[in-house]
Structure formats: structure tokens, C-alpha cells
Enzyme design. Structure first.
Site, PDB file in Angstrom:
ATOM      1  N   GLU A   1     -41.641  53.686  26.272  1.00 48.11           N
ATOM      2  CA  GLU A   1     -40.434  54.349  26.511  1.00 48.11           C
ATOM      3  C   GLU A   1     -40.290  53.893  27.710  1.00 48.11           C
ATOM      4  OE1 GLU A   1     -38.214  56.358  24.791  1.00 48.11           O
ATOM      5  OE2 GLU A   1     -39.360  56.864  23.127  1.00 48.11           O
TER       6      GLU A   1
ATOM      7  N   HIS B   1     -38.730  51.014  23.574  1.00 48.45           N
ATOM      8  CA  HIS B   1     -37.568  52.472  23.714  1.00 48.45           C
ATOM      9  C   HIS B   1     -37.152  52.227  25.279  1.00 48.45           C
ATOM     10  CE1 HIS B   1     -37.258  53.749  19.686  1.00 48.45           C
ATOM     11  NE2 HIS B   1     -38.720  53.303  19.461  1.00 48.45           N
TER      12      HIS B   1
ATOM     13  N   GLU C   1     -30.231  51.793  24.438  1.00 47.36           N
ATOM     14  CA  GLU C   1     -31.920  51.094  24.966  1.00 47.36           C
ATOM     15  C   GLU C   1     -32.013  50.265  25.531  1.00 47.36           C
ATOM     16  OE1 GLU C   1     -33.440  55.762  22.918  1.00 47.36           O
ATOM     17  OE2 GLU C   1     -34.274  53.123  22.869  1.00 47.36           O
TER      18      GLU C   1
ATOM     19  N   HIS D   1     -33.065  51.544  19.275  1.00 48.87           N
ATOM     20  CA  HIS D   1     -31.622  52.255  19.293  1.00 48.87           C
ATOM     21  C   HIS D   1     -31.064  51.253  20.511  1.00 48.87           C
ATOM     22  CE1 HIS D   1     -34.498  56.023  18.426  1.00 48.87           C
ATOM     23  NE2 HIS D   1     -34.075  55.364  17.524  1.00 48.87           N
TER      24      HIS D   1
END
Ligand SMILES: [Zn+2]
Length: 375
Positions: free
Chosen positions: A335, A259, A169, A166
Site C-alpha cells: 500500500e 495498491h 490507485e 483498484h
């Protein structure tokens, strides 16, 4: 005041900026998709001007909870990114800042440019412990880069680390930078041991097209790459297609997919818990990895994250789940926050590139602790 975004990673639409004290902007959607949340623009002619910048469409962005307790980043030199006062009223995001210089850049998180990416690849390949491979071309014709660290040999563990599926990010590539720097430090005892016993296949940026276009989540065809792992195609998702193909050649004993999460103010790991074929051995390894990572970095924690997925209910189109199933190995999504860590906040910088780098380094301590049991 002028506001511009026609540069690498730029994203903003100017609606009405006649009054710098009541300026109206909007975030542009990813091309060929409805996702939007990433912004990055320059304001010029603003020295000593009290700016009030409203992003009018924040409330209908992809992850509105991401704006709660969020502060935008700003920079005068595009090196140091500091946080600026930011409010969210449920509809508009409002940045209030009086710049000290003529021009200032604002962004959702510290940008990671295509130039910096190329500098990273160049710096790494100078090391005798690193080789560069060009995996293929993206839809826009950009290079998809792979770094191979350590000498492949029978019996060595095969570790894959990929980042930035992504593109918005950017913290994922900042983390990758720290991880690569440490792995290539031949005076770091953990790095030396890791490279003696394992080979690392690292993709610092899975989505160079989306990154350059200023997208939040998709590539040049509008594909969300982290939903393409079951059936990637050269036309729609060549980035995943090429990486998966290379994984089939190397095998995989460990995979970390890096991410950022818009809403949660924590670093956390999402594992392959909902994958039907997952074994207790792999889940135990994940558990130990997380504990070791928390011990190595107080910026990581175990309490907050995504809800556990029921056995068999995993979305198998994602990297973590697909790889866990295909190779029967430990496969995880790491994350990081866009905001800051609640447990260890930094007033000036929030979650920052330097903190990302350090978390990247800490991941190697955790991996070192479980390396021999990966297979
Ligand atoms: Zn993501």
C-alpha cells in the site's frame, strides 16, 4: 471558467461554477457501484484567477478520513503534478489555487493514462528480456496485458507482480513502471541476478476499464476486483479470471499486489497473516522482505499499517489471501499513500510518481534478498 472531464480517467460533476471564487463540484460514483473518491478534471479560462473549488460531496465519499491532511495535485503540462492548498471541513473538500496558465488539471493523484500504459507495454517489449502476452479482453473490450520478464526454465522462481486492481490507485502503476524499468536494465546487477534465477509475470494495470472510466474501485460491471479471487467469472470479472488462469499454468512462488491507501500517510505491507493455511516459514519471509525493503527505501516503514488479522479470519476473496492459500507462497499487498509519507514528506510533490517508481525499484532489492528461500 469552464470545468470539463470528458477524457481518459476524468471524473467530476459540475454543480454551480458561475463564481470561480465559490465553485461547487461533486465527484461522480463509479458506474454500477456506490464507491467514489477519485476526481480528475480540467479548469479552463482561469489564468490569474483565484479559484475556490468546493467538492460538496467529499464528506460522504468512500473513505472520508482520506481527506484529512490531504492536498490535491495540479498540473499545467500533465507531466509534473504539484500539490495545491486543500482544506477539509468534515463535509466539503476545498481547493484554493490561482493558476499561472489558461488551463489547469486537478486530480486526486497523478493520473496514469491508457496511452501511457500502452507506451509502457511497447517500451518493455522492445527488450530482448521481455515478452508481451495478451491475456484477454475486458468487459469494455480493452486489452488485458501481461509482461513476462526472463526466460521460463525449470527450477526458476516464479514471481507475479500485479497493480491497479483498484483503478483510482494510479500510484500502483507508477510503481510498476519503476520496477519494470529496473528489471529491464541489463547493467543493473540486481536485475540481472533476478532474471537469471526467476521469471517475472507483471500485470501493470489489472483494471483498464475502471481506469478509463475514472472509477475509484470497480471495473465496468461494478465489480471490486480484489473481492473476486475465489470465483471470478468471464462476465463479471474477466480481469481476475484471466490472470488466475495464467497463474495456474505458471505456478506462483511470490506475489505482490500493488495498491494505494486513501487514509494512511505511509507505505506499508499487508500480508497473508489471517490465512488459516499460512506457515511460519512464509510469515518469516514476509518479515524479512519488509526489513530489507525498509533498508533499501526510507520511504517504507514497519510501524503503521492495517491491524493484524486473527488466524483463520482472513477475507479469502482477495488476491493476497487467495494466492497465499492456493500456492502456499509469500503473497503480499503493498500500500502507498495518496497523501504523503509522514516520516519523509516532500513539500512540493507529496507522494509522487517519481517516488512511486523509486519504491518499485527498491522492492527488487528486498526480493533479491529472499529469492532463494521462496520455495
Ligand atoms: Zn486498493
Amino acid at each position: 471558467m469552464q470545468i470539463t472531464s470528458n477524457f481518459d480517467g476524468g471524473n467530476i460533476l459540475v454543480r454551480d461554477i458561475a463564481d470561480p471564487g465559490d465553485a461547487h463540484l461533486e465527484i461522480r460514483r463509479d458506474n454500477q457501484s456506490d464507491f467514489y473518491q477519485w476526481f480528475y478534471f480540467r479548469a479552463s479560462g482561469v489564468r490569474d484567477t483565484p479559484l475556490v473549488l468546493h467538492i460538496d460531496n467529499a464528506g460522504t465519499s468512500s473513505y472520508p478520513p482520506g481527506w484529512k491532511d490531504y492536498r490535491a495535485v495540479a498540473s499545467y503540462d500533465r507531466e509534473q503534478w504539484f500539490r495545491v492548498p486543500t482544506d477539509y471541513d468534515g463535509r466539503r473538500l476545498t481547493i484554493r489555487h490561482t493558476p499561472d496558465h489558461d488551463s489547469v488539471w486537478y486530480a486526486y493523484f497523478a493520473p496514469y493514462s491508457h496511452e501511457r500504459h500502452q507506451d509502457l507495454i511497447a517500451a518493455c517489449q522492445l527488450s530482448p528480456r521481455c515478452r508481451h502476452e495478451l491475456l484477454g479482453a475486458t468487459v469494455d473490450g480493452r486489452d488485458l496485458d501481461l509482461l513476462v520478464l526472463g526466460e521460463p526454465a525449470p527450477g526458476k522462481r516464479v514471481c507475479w507482480v500485479i497493480a491497479r486492481q483498484h483503478p483510482g490507485e494510479t500510484m500502483a502503476e507508477w510503481l510498476m513502471e519503476g520496477l519494470l524499468e529496473r528489471l529491464l536494465d541489463d547493467e543493473d546487477p540486481v536485475a540481472r541476478q533476478l532474471l537469471a534465477r526467476a521469471v517475472f509475470y507483471c500485470v501493470p494495470n489489472m483494471n483498464p476499464d475502471g481506469s478509463f472510466r475514472g472509477n475509484l474501485r470497480t471495473n465496468a460491471t461494478g465489480a471490486n476486483l480484489n473481492r473476486e479471487w475465489q470465483e471470478p467469472t468471464r462476465e463479471r470479472s474477466p480481469e481476475v479470471y484471466f490472470v488466475r488462469k495464467r497463474m495456474e499454468q505458471t505456478g506462483v512462488d511470490f506475489c505482490l499486489d500493488v495498491h494505494g491507501d486513501e487514509a494512511l500517510p505511509y507505505n506499508f505491507i499487508a500480508g497473508p497473516d489471517g490465512v488459516a493455511s499460512i506457515t511460519k516459514r512464509v510469515l518469516d519471509l514476509q518479515d524479512e522482505y519488509e526489513r530489507l525493503l525498509m533498508r533499501s527505501s526510507p520511504d517504507f516503514q514497519l510501524e503503521h499499517g492495517y491491524d493484524a488479522v486473527a488466524p483463520g479470519a482472513a477475507n479469502m476473496t482477495m488476491c493476497t489471501t487467495f494466492i497465499a492459500d492456493r500456492f502456499g507462497c509469500l503473497s503480499m499487498t503493498l500500500e502507498q499513500p495518496f497523501k504523503d509519507t509522514v516520516d519523509s514528506p516532500h513539500e512540493l510533490f507529496g507522494w509522487s510518481p517519481e517516488r512511486c517508481r523509486k519504491l518499485g525499484r527498491a522492492n527488487l532489492d528486498a526480493l533479491f534478498g529472499i529469492l532463494d528461500r521462496l520455495r
